[in-house]
Write an enzyme that holds these catalytic residues in place. Sequence first.
Site, PDB file in Angstrom:
ATOM      1  N   GLU A   1       0.846  -1.212   0.000  1.00 38.92           N
ATOM      2  CA  GLU A   1       0.000   0.000   0.000  1.00 38.92           C
ATOM      3  C   GLU A   1       0.873   1.251   0.000  1.00 38.92           C
ATOM      4  O   GLU A   1       1.853   1.337   0.739  1.00 38.92           O
ATOM      5  CB  GLU A   1      -0.889  -0.031   1.252  1.00 38.92           C
ATOM      6  CG  GLU A   1      -2.244   0.567   1.047  1.00 38.92           C
ATOM      7  CD  GLU A   1      -3.109  -0.232   0.069  1.00 38.92           C
ATOM      8  OE1 GLU A   1      -3.092   0.110  -1.138  1.00 38.92           O
ATOM      9  OE2 GLU A   1      -3.787  -1.167   0.487  1.00 38.92           O
TER      10      GLU A   1
ATOM     11  N   ALA B   1     -15.562   3.963  -1.137  1.00 37.76           N
ATOM     12  CA  ALA B   1     -15.269   2.893  -0.180  1.00 37.76           C
ATOM     13  C   ALA B   1     -13.841   2.389  -0.340  1.00 37.76           C
ATOM     14  O   ALA B   1     -13.472   1.380   0.247  1.00 37.76           O
ATOM     15  CB  ALA B   1     -16.261   1.751  -0.344  1.00 37.76           C
TER      16      ALA B   1
ATOM     17  N   SER C   1     -13.411   4.760  -9.172  1.00 38.68           N
ATOM     18  CA  SER C   1     -13.046   5.687 -10.250  1.00 38.68           C
ATOM     19  C   SER C   1     -12.219   4.976 -11.322  1.00 38.68           C
ATOM     20  O   SER C   1     -12.443   5.196 -12.515  1.00 38.68           O
ATOM     21  CB  SER C   1     -12.334   6.928  -9.716  1.00 38.68           C
ATOM     22  OG  SER C   1     -11.399   6.587  -8.746  1.00 38.68           O
TER      23      SER C   1
ATOM     24  N   ASP D   1      -4.497   0.897  -9.486  1.00 44.43           N
ATOM     25  CA  ASP D   1      -5.926   0.631  -9.637  1.00 44.43           C
ATOM     26  C   ASP D   1      -6.311   0.369 -11.090  1.00 44.43           C
ATOM     27  O   ASP D   1      -7.108  -0.525 -11.386  1.00 44.43           O
ATOM     28  CB  ASP D   1      -6.742   1.805  -9.074  1.00 44.43           C
ATOM     29  CG  ASP D   1      -6.424   2.055  -7.610  1.00 44.43           C
ATOM     30  OD1 ASP D   1      -5.853   1.149  -6.964  1.00 44.43           O
ATOM     31  OD2 ASP D   1      -6.724   3.150  -7.112  1.00 44.43           O
TER      32      ASP D   1
END
Length: 397
Positions: free
Chosen positions: A47, A137, A142, A186
């Site tokens: 992360e 969330a 997106s 992402d």
Amino acid sequence: MGVRTPRLSPRSGAGPADRAAAAFREAYGRPPDGVWSAPGRVNLIGEHTDYNDGFVTPFALPRGVAAAAERRDDGTLEAWSLQRPDERARTPPAELAPGAVEGWSGYVAGVLWALRSAGHAVGGASVVVDADLPVGAGLSSSAALECATAAALDELYGLGVPRPELARLAQRAENDFVGMPCGIMDQSAALLCRAGSVLFLDTRDLSVEQVPFDVAAAGLTLLVVDTNAPHRHVGGEYAARRRDCERAAESLGVAALRDIGEDELAAALGRLGDPTLRRRTRHVVAENARALEVVRRLRDGDVTGIGSLLTASHASLRDDYEVSWPQADVAVEWALSAGALGARMTGGGFGGCVIALVPEADVETVRGAIERAYAEHGWDPPDFLPATPAAGAHRVT
Ligand code: GLA
């Protein structure tokens, strides 16, 4: 009446692809040329490493965004969403510029802009979207919207852009058109993930490995807990973390924090005067090492063995990177005390979801423990979704 974005509880009935196609037919009086779907994602570990040239391990959720789309000859982009039926966005070609399209449709327009800016011959499009992924969330709604659009435009205009390049262009839409300085994780997840695997992505050279991730075979469940604390001030804090990392890398004389190995960490920390930069660096370097270790264990089929690494990742994001939030810390704490083997926040932070690796027999106990803790704090109840890795973006019809 607005259509409410569904939360994470299991649902039945028509999915977003059917609903988007039906809405398109109703609006334009004919079926769309096609319907494309792109998933949301959960990041298993790694992360805030993607903008440090580091390692990430996302997998796709069986939920996402569907885009029913048709080519247009006038170069205009017309987009509307079943989540916001009153906001129909119409962007003529001359108005397609960074910052000019506000709100959710900026992500759709941004992809068209990024494709055209890269020299691809893309005309206009009419796009109707629907989603079964909660917005805000931290499950990357997106990027799912960008990538459903990218897959649609790529095929509608016969571009044949390779998926990794399409991910770069979707990221460019978000960085340069919408103005959010996200990394590449992402969009890569939405376009490159495969069912049954996590996507091990080296964000420096964009090499990928599909690593099998079968929690059920290990008698486990990967529980996604939507803490129902939506992101707040995400853009500003995210950009600030990114700047911290760039400053740390510059002080250390490396291209990116990826270049500091775990064995060099102590020396590197000694050379950083600023305590905040030391904490950020410690997180990134240790998180990269944890991500590599998780991949090693998964390759060995040791799913159970990754639990402690997930928990260590959470502590680091909470204490050193300072992107966690109270509902996440409580969910992690109670998941662990009720039997989870590991748990952590996932995504950018400041709201969103937690993941917990839980023995199947303990799932109800873990859910109950978290629900009780939330009730005691007077927080909105969490939502739960057992997650198995699903497929990346694809054409539905
Ligand atoms: C957000 C960004 C990603 C990544 C994560 C944190 O989801 O969009 O690029 O930086 O945060 O890992």
